[in-house]
Design a protein around this motif. Structure first.
Motif, PDB file in Angstrom:
ATOM      1  N   ALA A 225       5.141   7.283   2.605  1.00  0.00           N
ATOM      2  CA  ALA A 225       5.417   6.991   4.037  1.00  0.00           C
ATOM      3  C   ALA A 225       4.566   5.786   4.728  1.00  0.00           C
ATOM      4  CB  ALA A 225       4.860   8.393   4.905  1.00  0.00           C
ATOM      5  N   GLN A 226       3.399   5.588   4.101  1.00  0.00           N
ATOM      6  CA  GLN A 226       2.812   4.117   4.221  1.00  0.00           C
ATOM      7  C   GLN A 226       3.364   2.927   3.947  1.00  0.00           C
ATOM      8  OE1 GLN A 226      -1.307   4.532   3.791  1.00  0.00           O
ATOM      9  NE2 GLN A 226      -1.783   6.154   5.111  1.00  0.00           N
ATOM     10  N   PHE A 227       4.189   3.296   2.705  1.00  0.00           N
ATOM     11  CA  PHE A 227       4.636   2.020   1.934  1.00  0.00           C
ATOM     12  C   PHE A 227       5.697   1.587   2.197  1.00  0.00           C
ATOM     13  CE2 PHE A 227       7.206   0.085  -1.624  1.00  0.00           C
ATOM     14  CZ  PHE A 227       6.240  -0.876  -1.863  1.00  0.00           C
ATOM     15  N   VAL A 228       6.692   2.623   2.760  1.00  0.00           N
ATOM     16  CA  VAL A 228       7.876   2.382   3.318  1.00  0.00           C
ATOM     17  C   VAL A 228       8.018   2.254   4.907  1.00  0.00           C
ATOM     18  CG1 VAL A 228       9.244   3.449   1.339  1.00  0.00           C
ATOM     19  CG2 VAL A 228       8.665   4.553   3.472  1.00  0.00           C
ATOM     20  N   LYS A 229       6.996   2.163   5.545  1.00  0.00           N
ATOM     21  CA  LYS A 229       6.702   2.184   6.700  1.00  0.00           C
ATOM     22  C   LYS A 229       7.706   3.235   7.712  1.00  0.00           C
ATOM     23  CE  LYS A 229       4.300  -1.220   6.016  1.00  0.00           C
ATOM     24  NZ  LYS A 229       2.550  -1.182   6.091  1.00  0.00           N
ATOM     25  N   ILE A 230       7.661   4.337   7.351  1.00  0.00           N
ATOM     26  CA  ILE A 230       8.396   5.527   7.883  1.00  0.00           C
ATOM     27  C   ILE A 230       7.530   6.625   8.035  1.00  0.00           C
ATOM     28  CG2 ILE A 230      10.392   7.045   7.997  1.00  0.00           C
ATOM     29  CD1 ILE A 230      11.953   5.322   6.078  1.00  0.00           C
ATOM     30  N   PRO A 231       6.808   6.956   8.879  1.00  0.00           N
ATOM     31  CA  PRO A 231       5.548   7.620   8.956  1.00  0.00           C
ATOM     32  C   PRO A 231       5.929   9.177   9.021  1.00  0.00           C
ATOM     33  CG  PRO A 231       5.239   5.794  10.838  1.00  0.00           C
ATOM     34  CD  PRO A 231       6.489   5.914   9.975  1.00  0.00           C
TER      35      PRO A 231
END
Length: 421
Positions: A225-231
């Protein structure tokens, strides 16, 4: 008979019961023992009891029938602390086992019941059942202790209504990775008792089926989630999920996992090691409604791609460990899909892992053969050394005989006369 003695073998603190003994028959009536919080009661009949301690196949086995019961049994409280090979008596027969709660290391289960058959150096549980991790386990098991240093075991089990996170948290480093109600049929076997033995020999085949579950929250989904910026991808919920799984060379493989849910379509292929190492290819397709619901537009700036239909494509490689995952983009896989070509990332991942397993097996075999070759070299060197010692001993014996006046050796015969006449 009643005994109170802290020096009894195997940590037994208290023994109470009746034993009627003769050379041909032993009758055990309500024999109870206690060690720590553990206790058990045993009723048994043994014919030819003196044969119990004999080496298997040296004499006919003793005949045994038994009924074993325990309200609480922690094997760590009963077994010796010093390492040693497992042991089965020279016996043939069978009986019943009932344990209200059983603990052994990470194993913690209740209502254990089993039908057990004994043979010299072997034990069969034709049927067993237990409750644990929120569900039930039933099956059969076979243990072969002919080589007590490396016992063989084979278990077939049917698991129903177990909580996936409970069992994964108990037996693997993957705590919080997968939640849901799990059912599966497992067939696994192995040889040995040390961690290295288990890593090399444990094999497993099964198809896990989960309902009403979710991936995460946990370190792996948090990292994604952090890597793809989708919490909102910290949790991925699903209704039904099938996971083909197998264990080889110390890793749990999950091949061709397909997941459909509110977080789009997910495809996974990879493995988690007994040491917690991760090696997964992940392919995610978010339809337009999921993109809007998840607030996923920010993923485009992070490296995701969007196709003409408004779907978002996320292709990733997840490595590192279950406690400290590392996530990276697979840009080639996303570009292939954007161009309308089927991504080969999942197939390549599966082939890579199969190659890794094959190489690990070959290396293990080479190491064993290397040890065998070293043993052969050592044996050959020992033989040469012994031959040299024997030669010196014979030479020394001849010298000593001559020095102390032994029988004189005959003179050599004269050479034949070859002069022409």
């Amino acid at each position: 008979m009643s005994v109170e003695n802290p020096e009894l073998p195997k940590k037994i603190e208290h023994v109470n019961g009746v034993v009627l003994l003769s050379p041909q028959r032993a009758q055990v009536q309500h024999l109870s023992a206690r060690a720590g919080q553990s206790s058990y009661t045993l009723d048994a009949t043994v014919t030819r009891p003196l044969a119990l301690m004999a080496k298997p196949d040296s004499v006919p086995p003793a005949g045994v029938t038994f009924d074993f019961r325990s309200p609480y049994l922690d094997l760590a409280e009963l077994l010796p602390t010093t390492p040693g090979a497992p042991f089965l008596p020279n016996a043939k027969g069978g009986g019943k086992v009932a344990i209200d709660r059983l603990k052994q290391g990470r194993l913690d289960v209740a209502k254990v019941a089993a039908e057990v058959a004994l043979a010299p150096a072997a034990l069969d549980a034709s049927s067993f059942s237990m409750q644990g991790y929120g569900g039930t386990v039933r099956g059969s098991a076979h243990f072969d202790l002919k080589d007590t240093r490396k016992p063989l075991y084979a278990v077939k089990a049917k698991i129903a209504n177990v909580q996936a996170d409970d069992i994964l948290s108990a037996w693997t480093p993957a705590k919080g990775l997968l939640k849901g109600t799990l059912g599966t049929d497992l067939d696994f076997s192995g040889r040995g008792q040390t961690p290295d033995d288990i890593k090399r020999s444990l094999t497993l085949r099964g198809l896990a089926q989960l309902v009403q579950g979710q991936f995460g929250p946990g370190p792996t989904l948090e990292a994604v989630a952090q890597f793809v910026k989708i919490p909102k991808l910290r949790e991925v919920k699903f209704k039904d999920l099938k996971i083909p799984m197998r264990i080889e060379q110390g890793r749990l493989f999950t091949d061709a996992v397909n997941l459909d849910g509110s977080a789009g379509e997910w495809k996974l292929s990879g493995a988690v090691g007994f040491d917690g190492s991760l090696d997964y290819a992940v392919s995610v397709t978010l339809p337009p409604d999921a993109v809007a619901a998840l607030g996923a537009r920010s993923a485009l700036a992070a490296g995701a791609l969007s196709d003409p239909q408004g779907r978002m494509l996320l292709d990733l490689h997840v490595g590192g460990t279950a406690k400290a995952p590392r996530v990276a983009w697979d840009t080639r896989a996303m570009r292939d899909r954007l161009a309308g070509r089927a991504s080969q990332a999942l197939t390549e991942q599966k082939n890579k892992l199969e190659t890794d397993v094959k190489q690990a097996a070959e290396q293990a075999l080479a190491q064993r053969l290397g040890l065998a070759a070293d043993s052969t070299k050592k044996a050959s060197a020992a033989q040469r050394l012994q031959a040299a010692r024997d030669s010196l001993r014979r030479a020394g014996s001849g010298l000593l005989k001559g020095f102390f006046g032994g029988k004189k050796a005959p003179s050599p015969a004269p050479a034949p006369d070859t002069t022409e006449h």
